[in-house]
Write an enzyme that holds these catalytic residues in place. Structure first.
Site, short mmCIF file in Angstrom:
data_model
loop_
_atom_site.label_atom_id
_atom_site.label_comp_id
_atom_site.label_asym_id
_atom_site.label_seq_id
_atom_site.Cartn_x
_atom_site.Cartn_y
_atom_site.Cartn_z
N ASN A 1 -0.37 4.88 20.94
CA ASN A 1 -0.34 3.51 20.43
C ASN A 1 0.43 3.49 19.11
O ASN A 1 0.33 4.41 18.32
CB ASN A 1 -1.78 3.00 20.24
CG ASN A 1 -1.87 1.62 19.62
OD1 ASN A 1 -2.63 1.41 18.68
ND2 ASN A 1 -1.11 0.67 20.12
N GLY A 2 1.20 2.42 18.91
CA GLY A 2 1.90 2.23 17.65
C GLY A 2 3.40 2.09 17.81
O GLY A 2 4.07 3.05 18.21
N ASP A 3 3.93 0.90 17.53
CA ASP A 3 5.38 0.64 17.49
C ASP A 3 6.08 0.85 18.83
O ASP A 3 7.27 1.16 18.86
CB ASP A 3 6.05 1.50 16.43
CG ASP A 3 5.60 1.17 15.02
OD1 ASP A 3 4.88 0.17 14.85
OD2 ASP A 3 5.96 1.92 14.09
N GLY B 1 0.32 -3.45 21.48
CA GLY B 1 -0.35 -4.57 20.85
C GLY B 1 0.61 -5.61 20.33
O GLY B 1 1.03 -6.51 21.06
N MET C 1 -6.84 -6.81 20.13
CA MET C 1 -6.41 -7.41 18.87
C MET C 1 -7.27 -8.63 18.58
O MET C 1 -7.29 -9.57 19.37
CB MET C 1 -4.93 -7.82 18.94
CG MET C 1 -3.96 -6.66 19.07
SD MET C 1 -2.23 -7.20 19.21
CE MET C 1 -2.20 -7.77 20.93
N ALA C 2 -7.97 -8.58 17.47
CA ALA C 2 -8.85 -9.70 17.10
C ALA C 2 -8.04 -10.97 16.94
O ALA C 2 -6.99 -10.98 16.28
CB ALA C 2 -9.60 -9.38 15.81
N CYS D 1 -9.54 -0.13 13.57
CA CYS D 1 -9.18 -1.34 12.84
C CYS D 1 -9.10 -1.06 11.34
O CYS D 1 -10.06 -0.56 10.75
CB CYS D 1 -10.18 -2.45 13.11
SG CYS D 1 -9.79 -3.99 12.24
N GLN E 1 -14.32 -4.11 23.81
CA GLN E 1 -14.41 -3.29 22.61
C GLN E 1 -15.56 -3.75 21.72
O GLN E 1 -15.76 -4.95 21.52
CB GLN E 1 -13.11 -3.35 21.81
CG GLN E 1 -13.12 -2.36 20.65
CD GLN E 1 -11.84 -2.38 19.84
OE1 GLN E 1 -11.62 -3.30 19.07
NE2 GLN E 1 -11.02 -1.35 20.01
#
Length: 322
Positions: A200-202, A224, A17-18, A100, A70
């Site tokens: 990935n996700g939630d 994340g 995560m940036a 992204c 990354q």
């Protein structure tokens, strides 16, 4: 779970995560149960490699765990050079960003914008895999939008190009982070390829983690945003997966120690000027579920020195405990 020759201690991975997954945050997540943490994305533009921001992202000497870095961009040759540069600076795994959804990334034809150009994806994957002698992984989304979901063909292409693990976020680029992630696409990809698939996700609770693993058959989970302000979510999930019971909530004294340690690490890593400014968002995440913290967050965000931030946090927790 293994990625190439690297054996992860479990199947829970910190998502890149940036502006978030800097070294202090990665170290903290690893301490609290993550099996691997992926760095913030680094641009493939060599003109940016010597900037202070990029230099901070390349600090890996003595870092705990497996060092996954990354890279982001759209030029195959520059991506290959960025991969080589990262390996020379300590990367043990190279992760390619094709997930992204940010406009400033997509307008450069990087991140999830590449999902519209499978030919370019193939060129990038081959160039990076051939450029380094470490495992290369890919993070992507289900497609550009709901009418153009191509994650299945991208996953098969990735495997053919030598990608050794695939992380798939259960949203399209058009979805950004709105709505709910869907897991049918991840399940289909897992059934279609033989390389490890990372869902990935939630994934925001131990119960959700177990559900996603069982429903998709994924080899691992990537977490994340739910780890922001709750880096101990990894140990909560691991405990639930191993024992089927939920861990008790961390005592406020331990949350205090984690926060103070994290903020101190940010001060030390970024310095007296930048450290306190970066600490603000992390403190806000830690306290987002504290009903009494809204006024304190406003006060904290106006503090500009490291010592004053630490004193303010000590005072906040003294009031909470009293």
């Amino acid at each position: 779970m293994k990625i190439g020759n690297y054996q992860l201690k479990n199947n829970l991975i910190v998502a890149p995560m940036a502006g978030v997954t800097d070294r202090p945050f990665r170290e903290l997540c690893l301490r609290y149960g993550a099996g691997m943490a992926v760095s913030e994305m680094m641009s493939c533009n060599p003109a940016l490699w010597k900037t202070a921001k990029s230099q901070n992202r390349m600090v890996h000497e003595g870092e705990s765990g497996i060092r996954s870095v990354q890279i982001a961009g759209s030029d195959p040759q520059l991506m290959a050079e960025a991969a080589q540069f990262s390996v020379e600076n300590g990367a043990q795994i190279i992760d390619i960003n094709m997930g992204c959804p940010a406009k400033k990334v997509n307008k450069k034809l990087a991140g999830s914008a590449l999902l519209r150009y499978p030919d370019v994806i193939e060129d990038i994957l081959k160039a990076v895999v051939n450029a380094v002698n470490v495992p290369v992984t890919l993070k992507t989304r289900t497609g550009w939008d709901t009418d153009n979901k191509n994650c299945l063909s991208i996953a098969q292409l990735a495997e053919d190009c030598g990608i050794q693990a695939l992380a798939l976020h259960g949203r399209t680029r058009a979805c950004m982070y709105k709505g709910e992630a869907e897991y049918d696409s991840i399940k289909a990809v897992k059934a279609a390829v033989s390389i490890p698939v990372i869902a990935n996700g939630d994934i925001d609770s131990p119960e959700k983690a177990r559900y996603v693993l069982e429903y998709t058959g994924a080899d691992a989970l990537m977490i994340g945003r739910p780890a922001q302000g709750r880096p101990w979510i990894f140990q909560e999930i691991q405990h639930f997966l191993e024992h089927g019971t939920t861990m008790p909530e961390l005592p406020i004294s331990e949350v205090k120690d984690i926060m103070l340690g994290h903020v101190t690490a940010l001060h030390q890593f970024y310095g007296e000027y930048l450290g306190p400014r970066i600490a603000r968002k992390h403190v806000s995440w830690y306290l987002q579920e504290h009903e009494q913290a809204s006024a304190f967050r406003r006060t904290f965000n106006a503090i500009e020195t490291a010592d004053q931030q630490l004193d303010a946090l000590e005072g906040y927790f003294d009031n909470v405990a009293s």
